[in-house]
Design a protein around this motif. Structure first.
Motif, PDB file in Angstrom:
ATOM      1  N   PRO A 724       0.812  -1.229   0.000  1.00 45.76           N
ATOM      2  CA  PRO A 724       0.000   0.000   0.000  1.00 45.76           C
ATOM      3  C   PRO A 724       0.845   1.279   0.000  1.00 45.76           C
ATOM      4  O   PRO A 724       0.347   2.337  -0.380  1.00 45.76           O
ATOM      5  N   VAL A 725       2.080   1.164   0.404  1.00 48.18           N
ATOM      6  CA  VAL A 725       2.952   2.348   0.348  1.00 48.18           C
ATOM      7  C   VAL A 725       3.069   2.839  -1.097  1.00 48.18           C
ATOM      8  O   VAL A 725       3.130   4.044  -1.360  1.00 48.18           O
ATOM      9  N   ALA A 727       0.741   2.567  -3.303  1.00 47.61           N
ATOM     10  CA  ALA A 727      -0.517   3.280  -3.585  1.00 47.61           C
ATOM     11  C   ALA A 727      -0.439   4.701  -3.044  1.00 47.61           C
ATOM     12  O   ALA A 727      -0.869   5.662  -3.700  1.00 47.61           O
ATOM     13  N   LEU A 728       0.131   4.827  -1.859  1.00 43.68           N
ATOM     14  CA  LEU A 728       0.276   6.166  -1.271  1.00 43.68           C
ATOM     15  C   LEU A 728       1.196   7.033  -2.128  1.00 43.68           C
ATOM     16  O   LEU A 728       0.925   8.211  -2.370  1.00 43.68           O
ATOM     17  N   ALA A 730       1.650   6.722  -5.288  1.00 43.44           N
ATOM     18  CA  ALA A 730       0.917   7.097  -6.495  1.00 43.44           C
ATOM     19  C   ALA A 730       0.005   8.279  -6.218  1.00 43.44           C
ATOM     20  O   ALA A 730      -0.103   9.207  -7.033  1.00 43.44           O
ATOM     21  N   LEU A 731      -0.666   8.261  -5.074  1.00 45.55           N
ATOM     22  CA  LEU A 731      -1.527   9.394  -4.724  1.00 45.55           C
ATOM     23  C   LEU A 731      -0.700  10.658  -4.550  1.00 45.55           C
ATOM     24  O   LEU A 731      -1.101  11.750  -4.974  1.00 45.55           O
ATOM     25  N   LEU A 734       0.079  12.940  -7.450  1.00 42.88           N
ATOM     26  CA  LEU A 734      -0.925  13.838  -8.022  1.00 42.88           C
ATOM     27  C   LEU A 734      -0.462  15.286  -7.918  1.00 42.88           C
ATOM     28  O   LEU A 734      -0.030  15.736  -6.862  1.00 42.88           O
ATOM     29  N   ARG A 736       2.074  16.742  -9.168  1.00 35.67           N
ATOM     30  CA  ARG A 736       3.510  16.999  -9.094  1.00 35.67           C
ATOM     31  C   ARG A 736       4.086  17.471 -10.416  1.00 35.67           C
ATOM     32  O   ARG A 736       5.274  17.714 -10.523  1.00 35.67           O
TER      33      ARG A 736
ATOM     34  N   PHE B 393      -6.680   1.295 -10.479  1.00 33.95           N
ATOM     35  CA  PHE B 393      -6.289   2.405  -9.599  1.00 33.95           C
ATOM     36  C   PHE B 393      -5.310   3.344 -10.310  1.00 33.95           C
ATOM     37  O   PHE B 393      -5.497   4.563 -10.349  1.00 33.95           O
ATOM     38  N   LEU B 397      -5.956   7.264 -11.578  1.00 33.50           N
ATOM     39  CA  LEU B 397      -5.148   8.401 -11.137  1.00 33.50           C
ATOM     40  C   LEU B 397      -4.518   9.121 -12.324  1.00 33.50           C
ATOM     41  O   LEU B 397      -4.480  10.343 -12.382  1.00 33.50           O
ATOM     42  N   ALA B 401      -4.830  12.965 -13.478  1.00 32.18           N
ATOM     43  CA  ALA B 401      -3.647  13.813 -13.647  1.00 32.18           C
ATOM     44  C   ALA B 401      -3.600  14.424 -15.040  1.00 32.18           C
ATOM     45  O   ALA B 401      -3.338  15.622 -15.201  1.00 32.18           O
ATOM     46  N   TYR B 408      -4.786  18.708 -10.044  1.00 30.81           N
ATOM     47  CA  TYR B 408      -5.329  18.043  -8.852  1.00 30.81           C
ATOM     48  C   TYR B 408      -4.169  17.491  -8.043  1.00 30.81           C
ATOM     49  O   TYR B 408      -3.436  16.631  -8.508  1.00 30.81           O
ATOM     50  N   THR B 409      -4.023  17.987  -6.828  1.00 22.67           N
ATOM     51  CA  THR B 409      -2.850  17.637  -6.031  1.00 22.67           C
ATOM     52  C   THR B 409      -3.204  16.639  -4.935  1.00 22.67           C
ATOM     53  O   THR B 409      -4.376  16.414  -4.621  1.00 22.67           O
ATOM     54  N   PHE B 410      -2.165  16.094  -4.347  1.00 21.54           N
ATOM     55  CA  PHE B 410      -2.362  15.191  -3.218  1.00 21.54           C
ATOM     56  C   PHE B 410      -3.014  15.945  -2.063  1.00 21.54           C
ATOM     57  O   PHE B 410      -3.858  15.397  -1.351  1.00 21.54           O
ATOM     58  N   THR B 485      -0.420  -1.493   7.164  1.00 15.82           N
ATOM     59  CA  THR B 485       0.056  -0.514   6.176  1.00 15.82           C
ATOM     60  C   THR B 485      -1.112   0.213   5.524  1.00 15.82           C
ATOM     61  O   THR B 485      -1.060   1.421   5.287  1.00 15.82           O
ATOM     62  N   PHE B 486      -2.166  -0.553   5.246  1.00  9.02           N
ATOM     63  CA  PHE B 486      -3.368   0.075   4.686  1.00  9.02           C
ATOM     64  C   PHE B 486      -3.925   1.120   5.641  1.00  9.02           C
ATOM     65  O   PHE B 486      -4.286   2.238   5.251  1.00  9.02           O
ATOM     66  N   LEU B 489      -1.796   4.080   5.626  1.00  5.42           N
ATOM     67  CA  LEU B 489      -2.027   4.881   4.413  1.00  5.42           C
ATOM     68  C   LEU B 489      -3.155   5.876   4.678  1.00  5.42           C
ATOM     69  O   LEU B 489      -3.047   7.068   4.379  1.00  5.42           O
TER      70      LEU B 489
END
Lengths: 925, 530
Positions: A724-725, A727-728, A730-731, A734, A736, B393, B397, B401, B408-410, B485-486, B489
């Motif tokens: 999941p890191v 995935a983080l 990847a988010l 956004l 950048r 996913f 994203l 983008a 659209y930012t984090f 970890t999830f 997140l």
């Protein structure tokens, strides 16, 4: 006025100003002072060692043991008392203010020790005389710390040196004299007297007039001296708490082994302990060269020590520490590196304190103390304690560097003007100006030089024996050149550039020793560090360049392949150059040299690895798209023509090796196995991530390998669970933005990865990092770029690169040290063990059969034979050794089991069994 | 004095953002991406909906509902984007088609005001009276009954309207003004939105088509470069006013956003003015106008600059109002006689405000696995899930983008995710038929310590961290590590999202920008990221 002028000149870069040149001259004095004190400290260390050695010869064993125990407690007393020295060095006035308190404390402590001497004697086993001597030493310890602190603070370098040297001299004089003239047990009083002699010298020398300028210092914030003392005490705790924990928590043997290692480390750590103290008053005045001088001396001395011990043979450790601690040679180098990092951290933290960031320095140190304590408590072996201290020290160093960099922005001189005559400076103006220019350049180059040194040290510390593929390459390179090429065409799957290089090294040196055959990889692997710096600086900026250099210096895979006599390090270097050239061309740089360089680097990479065609093709396609777009935009076909010419040149340069490639392809496509029938992949049988069809876990495993290195299967499963890191990440991508450079890196890293993933369904072993090693530089450059620029606040700007580097360093330590790593095969250990126990008439049977090159390389000095068919039991007086590896392969383990059963059934007696990483040996008589 | 204020006020500077240029390259890339998205979506949902995947039935059902909601949003987003190409070729009245000739029509510029101070309102009025392209009368509609405002209006040459009964909030204020004015067109500007002198020149040509009821323009936050909350809020807006609004316009479904919009008075009269029974009167008004056969237009140019929420309390207040209004409009939309295409577009916009529920579900899943051992999917291996989910996913994203041109930012995403409770609260309020009231979004914030404004997110962080601690205390195997970890997140996303409310003095110092500002580049809006 001068200040204004200096500012103006600095801004416009027109040349060195008067204050600059004065500063250079001042820096010369700083360096002299630092160097003088450092030499005195080293000499004092040697003197104390000499005193101990002489005492060992003169005193009876029991008395020597008393003296040694006394010295240990005496050292502890002085170490604690010396915590006051940094505070006084910052504020020399403290010496007078604290003197009576220190005396009272020392007297109180001494009296307490004296009064309880008889009871303590029974508990500790120290004699009453020894304890009384200790009590007598207590007041002197606290006063000496204050007096030396004042000398440091008033920048009386010579006086510090004299007081440092006085102590060992007086020890020899009084201690040995008293022992010889009176009784042996009086030697401890000699040590006490030596302490007071040093104190007397310190007090007397302090009465001389203070050096000019030493009294001018800015107002310190209240509490800063105490914070500084606490910070440096914290660093000392990191330097010593591991041995206390290890002694308490580890089994006796491991604890003793670690104690031996820590003794060596402590020497490095204490050798540079004077450097921050000398630097403190200079740093308070914001002398620009103070930090550079201090870090240079500390780094240089530490690097020398690490280098010396790196090349020291194991026997030297046996000689120094005793045979039972010979295993310390495996742990000494990383521990020394940790101590070197700690020494550098001490300087940086002291500088932070002196320049007003004491709280930050203290907080960083506290975190490191806590981190080390947690890791050490979790450790179960000496190696893990070493790892814990290494991680904590590196974390401390990275944090300290980040804190210093954040506080002091690096401003590089764009131009350095020619020296000019400056009235009032004197005849040395020209020389000083040249020195200034040289020092500026040195200052700019120092970070990179330090990183390269670290990279060299990491690459020089090899923890594994020659792997099967390496053994094959070495055998091939040992043949005549023509025969080697024929071998390559007939039995291998690689193009000949790396083999030719290896061939030249082996034949020119006349040796195929491990260090020799791995030298080419080590050189190009180290070269990768400055190349990374240059590429990242050119593509982005200097900060990214430095981060990239650090990243590749500690990158586990880069270190791994820099230690392997194979072509992968060379491939990574060429791939980095290719990326650079492609990026430059894409961003619009012009010139035939770039296109020619592209052709050459492309051809060289194809001469190194056939799969280099993938990143090369990706780069050319990107450039083709760009050239066509420019043409459509009215720029003409010039760029397209240049590209076609470059690509044609690449093809032409590759043509000579096409016959070799065709012969290899024909054989591989015809169904023949690659190489000499060796394992398809490194550790194939042991690693779950390379079995079955390619899947998501295999992809994750390859990404983890590329960034964090090779690890045991258990750890790989746990690391994969952290996906999941991604995935983080990847988010976090956004918003950048994107750039040509980053797009190119993504393409060069991603496309070969995907292609090899797809090819993995046809030929499973193709989807393994080795075959797309060229993606590693692209990935590392990307990560360096991301971590260097994503942080938009001061905190994240420092934390992100630090987090990346620390995580990679942790991966590196585990990769190199953890023997559960399925890619570490200790053939050398296994064969050497058999060779030590066997003789010429003995027989060594081995399986699988492709280990023959290993057996050839590490010749065991006896007959060797691959296992096949029935085995005769050993005849009288001879032995049979059975060496097995890849034992999780059913066929191999079956063959080995069969032989073992045959030998037992035939009446052979199992004498010994030796198990090392992924290799096992049985000895039958 | 005026000069100084003009220089300092970001609303009168050139906008730092423009909607993405409508070339042909981006739509082509987008079409390829949309195709890949459809493939990846089929790949994932084909796998997810296989009965063999069912683990804990209850959790599985919840997961499927949440994923379904996201899928609907995603499909709607892609459908909206897919129309860009036609738009790029130019539609009558669109900015791509160029301004049509309209001879100096009479325009009433209505600037409703409630409690905003002079320094907010003055630049707006001053700019409004300088509007070109029409016979302009500017009116300050003061529901705050402030004499200071009356003086201001007089000073700048604007009309001043005050009413006796303050009913219907902003809508009522405008309706009252409509009854007292007579211009052929009506420009509505929030009192913090400073118009460009050519606002009417750029928008009125679209009114050449007599069926066009209003022309909407982007709602740009000029303060987005210096304030992290405003920057993230703007980043959410920018996606909407970029590709989404352009796409909606092509679909004929652009709705009124309450400010920076010019109406045809005849259209407003046709629906009896603004509806006063909703907190998002603009959305409902759009539905009613389109029910009556009127068309809408969008001019993708920044022609007015306003102020976004500057702190988390303001942001939450604004989002809550939008969520309640849009969700309460769902029944009206469903009952309306709009065409299916328009109805779907309006429902998509409303349903965005349900996406907070999906965040709750996603946060709940690792917690339930850690604490209860229950998981929605059968133990078929996380690798299978990853293999099917990852492309969906990643492509989603990537689409956001690319379509949003990186706007659209984090920070925008995390602030939206951390506002999950706003959607939950709003939907419950609508379900329970609790009436909301119109709360003006504060125009100046107090950046710093506002934990109360984000307490639900803080509570969620606490629960997630607690679960992690409990989980790690019980087991450290791969499955546990994966769920921890999830959970982490989510913690990172939520923490980032609420960071604007948790900035004490020391943290602000520590997180001071190293370069030009902490603010993200202006970038996106309501988009559900699966």
């Amino acid at each position: 006025m001068n200040q204004t002028l200096a500012s103006g000149e600095a801004a416009t870069g027109t040349g060195p100003s008067t204050p600059d040149i004065r500063a250079v001259q001042g820096r010369g004095r700083q360096a002299l002072r630092q160097g003088g004190v450092l030499v005195a400290q080293l000499s004092a260390g040697v003197g104390n060692l000499a005193f101990l050695l002489v005492s060992a010869h003169l005193l009876p064993p029991g008395q020597f043991a008393q003296l040694a125990a006394f010295l240990a407690v005496y050292l502890l007393l002085h170490t604690v008392a010396a915590a006051a020295a940094p505070a006084v060095a910052l504020d020399p006035g403290l010496e007078a203010r604290l003197r009576s308190q220190a005396l009272a404390t020392g007297l109180g402590l001494g009296t307490a020790v004296a009064l309880t001497a008889s009871w303590t004697s029974e508990v500790t086993g120290l004699s009453v005389t020894t304890l009384l001597a200790l009590g007598a030493a207590a007041p002197g310890a606290t006063l000496l710390a204050l007096a030396r602190g004042r000398l440091y603070g008033e920048e009386r370098g010579a006086a510090v040196a004299v007081t440092l040297l006085t102590e060992p001299l007086a020890r020899v004089l009084f201690g040995i004299g008293l022992a010889v003239l009176l009784r042996p047990q009086t030697a401890v009083w000699g040590v006490v007297a030596a302490g007071y002699a040093a104190l007397a010298v310190a007090v007397l020398t302090a009465r001389a007039p203070a050096p000019p300028g030493s009294g001018a210092r800015p107002q310190l914030s209240p509490g800063l001296p105490a914070l500084t003392a606490a910070t440096l005490l914290g660093v000392a705790v990191v330097g010593s708490q591991d041995v206390i924990f290890a002694n308490r928590l580890l089994p006796d043997a491991s604890g003793a082994l670690f104690a031996a290692v820590s003794t060596l480390g402590a020497m490095v750590f204490f050798a540079t302990s004077t450097v921050p103290l000398v630097m403190l008053p200079q740093a308070v005045r914001r002398d620009p060269g103070a930090l550079l001088t201090a870090t240079s001396l500390t780094g240089g001395l530490s690097a020398l020590a690490v280098a010396a011990l790196s090349f020291a043979p194991a026997s030297l450790y046996g000689l120094l520490l005793g045979e039972r601690y010979i295993a310390a040679h495996e742990l000494a180098v990383p521990y020394l590196c940790a101590m070197a990092a700690l020494g550098l951290s001490r300087v940086l933290l002291a500088h932070l304190c002196a320049t007003g960031s004491g709280r930050r320095a203290f907080a960083i140190t506290l975190l490191a103390v806590a981190l080390q304590a947690v890791l050490v408590v979790m450790a179960g072996s000496a190696a893990e304690v070493v790892t814990a201290t290494t991680v904590a020290s590196c974390a401390l160093l990275v944090s300290a560097v980040a804190a210093v960099m954040l506080r002091t922005p690096v401003v590089l001189p764009e131009t350095v003007a020619a020296p000019v005559d400056i009235p009032g400076i004197g005849g040395g103006a020209h020389r000083a100006a040249r020195l200034l220019s040289w020092r500026r350049r040195l200052g700019a180059a120092l970070p990179l030089a330090t990183i390269i040194l670290v990279a060299v040290a990491l690459r020089a510390y090899v923890t594994r024996s020659v792997w099967i593929d390496e053994a094959i390459s070495i055998r091939q390179a040992s043949q005549p050149y023509g025969a080697m090429l024929s071998q390559l065409a007939a039995n291998d799957v690689h193009p000949p550039l790396y083999h030719s290089l290896l061939w030249a090294v082996v034949h020119l040196s006349g040796s195929d020793g491990e260090a020799v055959v791995r030298l080419p990889s080590m050189v190009v692997g180290t070269l990768l560090v400055p190349v990374f710096f240059v590429v990242a600086r050119d593509l982005w900026d200097r900060r990214t360049g430095l981060v990239a250099a650090v990243v590749v210096a500690v990158a586990p895979v880069a270190v791994w392949y820099s230690q392997e006599a194979r072509m992968y390090a060379l491939w990574m270097l060429l791939a980095t150059l290719l990326i650079w050239l492609q990026a430059k061309l894409w961003r619009g740089d012009r010139g035939w040299r770039l296109w020619a360089g592209l052709a050459l680097a492309g051809a060289a990479s194809l001469w190194t690895q056939w799969f280099a065609v993938l990143p090369l093709a990706v780069g050319y396609l990107v450039l083709l798209g760009h050239a066509l777009a420019r043409w459509r935009a009215g720029d003409g076909p010039r760029r397209l023509l240049a590209l076609l010419t470059s690509a044609s040149a690449t093809v032409a340069l590759v043509l000579p090796i096409v016959p070799i490639g065709l012969a290899q392809a024909e054989r591989v496509l015809g169904g023949a196995s690659a190489g000499s029938g060796a394992a398809g992949q490194t550790g194939s049988a042991a690693s779950q991530a390379v079995a079955g069809a390619p899947d998501v876990y295999a992809a994750l495993a390859n990404v983890i390998w590329a960034v964090w290195g090779y690890h045991s299967d258990e750890q790989m499963v746990l690391l994969s669970a952290l996906w999941p890191v991604i995935a983080l990440l990847a988010l976090a991508l956004l918003g950048r933005g994107r750039s040509r450079e980053v797009t190119l890196l993504v393409a060069v890293a991603g496309v070969p990865f995907l292609v090899m993933f797809a090819l993995g369904f046809v030929q499973r072993n193709f989807f393994e990092l080795r075959y797309f090693t060229a993606t590693v530089p692209a990935l590392l450059l990307l990560l360096a770029r991301l971590s260097a620029t994503w942080g938009r606040s001061r905190l994240t700007a420092a934390a992100l690169p630090a987090l990346l580097v620390v995580s990679m360093a942790a991966g590196l330590v585990d990769q190199q040290v953890n023997r559960s790593n399925p890619r570490i095969y200790d053939f050398r250990g296994a064969i050497t063990w058999a060779a030590d126990r066997g003789e010429g008439d003995d027989l060594l049977l081995f399986a699988p059969s492709w280990l023959s090159d290993e057996l050839h390389y590490y010749s065991p000095g006896m007959r060797t034979r691959a296992i096949h068919g029935p085995v005769a039991p050993p005849s009288d007086g001879t032995r049979v050794f059975v060496l097995g590896s890849f034992l999780d392969d059913p066929a191999t383990s079956g063959a080995v089991g069969d032989v073992l059963a045959q030998l037992r059934n035939a009446g052979a007696r199992l004498v010994a069994r030796h198990k090392v990483a992924n290799v096992e040996v049985w000895e039958f008589a | 004095m005026t000069m100084t204020r003009t220089v300092l006020d970001p609303r009168v500077a050139d906008p730092a953002w423009g909607t993405a240029p409508l070339g042909t390259r981006t739509p082509r890339h987008l079409r390829l991406l949309l195709t890949l998205n459809l493939l990846a979506t089929s790949w994932y949902f084909g796998w997810l909906l296989d009965p063999a995947r069912v683990g804990n039935p209850g959790l599985y059902a919840v997961l499927v509902v949440a994923e379904g909601l996201n899928l609907v949003q995603a499909l709607g987003f892609w459908w909206t984007l897919a129309g860009e190409r036609r738009f790029a070729r130019g539609r009558p009245g669109s900015s791509a088609g160029g301004p049509a000739a309209v001879e100096r029509p009479s325009v009433d510029v209505l600037v409703p005001r409630y409690s905003e101070p002079v320094e907010i309102v003055e630049p707006t009025l001053a700019a409004a009276v300088r509007l070109r392209g029409g016979d302009v009368r500017v009116w300050l509609l003061d529901d705050g009954d402030s004499d200071e405002m009356a003086a201001l209006a007089k000073r700048v040459g604007a009309g001043y309207l005050r009413r006796h009964e303050h009913t219907g909030a902003k809508a009522g204020n405008i309706n009252a003004a409509l009854a007292r004015t007579s211009g052929e067109y009506v420009l509505v500007l929030d009192c913090d939105h400073v118009p460009h002198p050519d606002f009417l020149v750029r928008t009125l040509p679209a009114m050449a088509d007599p069926h066009v009821a209003f022309v909407q323009t982007p709602q740009h936050y000029a303060n987005s470069t210096g304030n992290p909350v405003a920057a993230a809020a703007w980043s959410q807006q920018a996606l909407f006013f970029g590709c989404i609004a352009r796409g909606k316009n092509v679909r004929g479904a652009m709705f009124c956003c309450g400010t920076n919009v010019v109406f045809r008075r005849a259209a407003l009269d046709d629906v009896d003015g603004f509806p006063e029974d909703s907190v998002t009167e603009d959305f409902l008004l759009s539905v009613r106008l389109q029910e009556r056969g009127w068309r809408t237009e969008y001019v993708a140019e920044v022609l007015a600059q306003g102020l976004g929420p500057e702190d988390m309390a303001s942001y939450a207040s604004q989002q809550l109002r939008w969520a309640r209004g849009c969700l309460s409009a769902i029944p009206t939309t469903l009952r309306s006689n709009l065409s299916p295409r328009l109805k779907a577009q309006y429902l998509l916009s409303s349903a965005y405000f349900l996406s907070g529920w999906t965040v709750v579900v996603y946060m709940m899943l690792p917690v339930s696995r850690i604490l209860l051992g229950a998981q929605p999917l059968a133990v078929s291996g996380a690798d299978q899930f990853l293999a099917h989910f990852a492309p969906y996913f990643a492509l989603s994203l990537l689409t956001v983008a690319v379509a949003g041109a990186g706007r659209y930012t984090f920070a925008a995403y995390s602030m939206a995710a951390a506002g999950f409770w706003i959607h939950v609260s709003a939907s419950l309020a609508v379900l329970l038929r609790r009436r909301g009231r119109f709360v003006v979004t504060p125009k100046s914030g107090s950046v710093g310590w506002q934990p109360r404004a984000v307490w639900p997110a803080l509570a969620a962080i606490g629960v997630l961290l607690g679960s992690c601690a409990v989980g790690l205390a019980h087991a450290r195997d791969a499955a546990m590590l994966n769920n921890v970890t999830f959970a982490l997140l989510h913690v990172v996303v939520l923490t980032s999202g609420v960071s604007g409310a948790l900035s004490p003095q020391w943290a602000r110092r520590l997180t001071a920008p190293t370069r030009t500002g902490t603010a993200a580049e202006p970038a996106v809006e309501p988009v559900v990221v699966p």
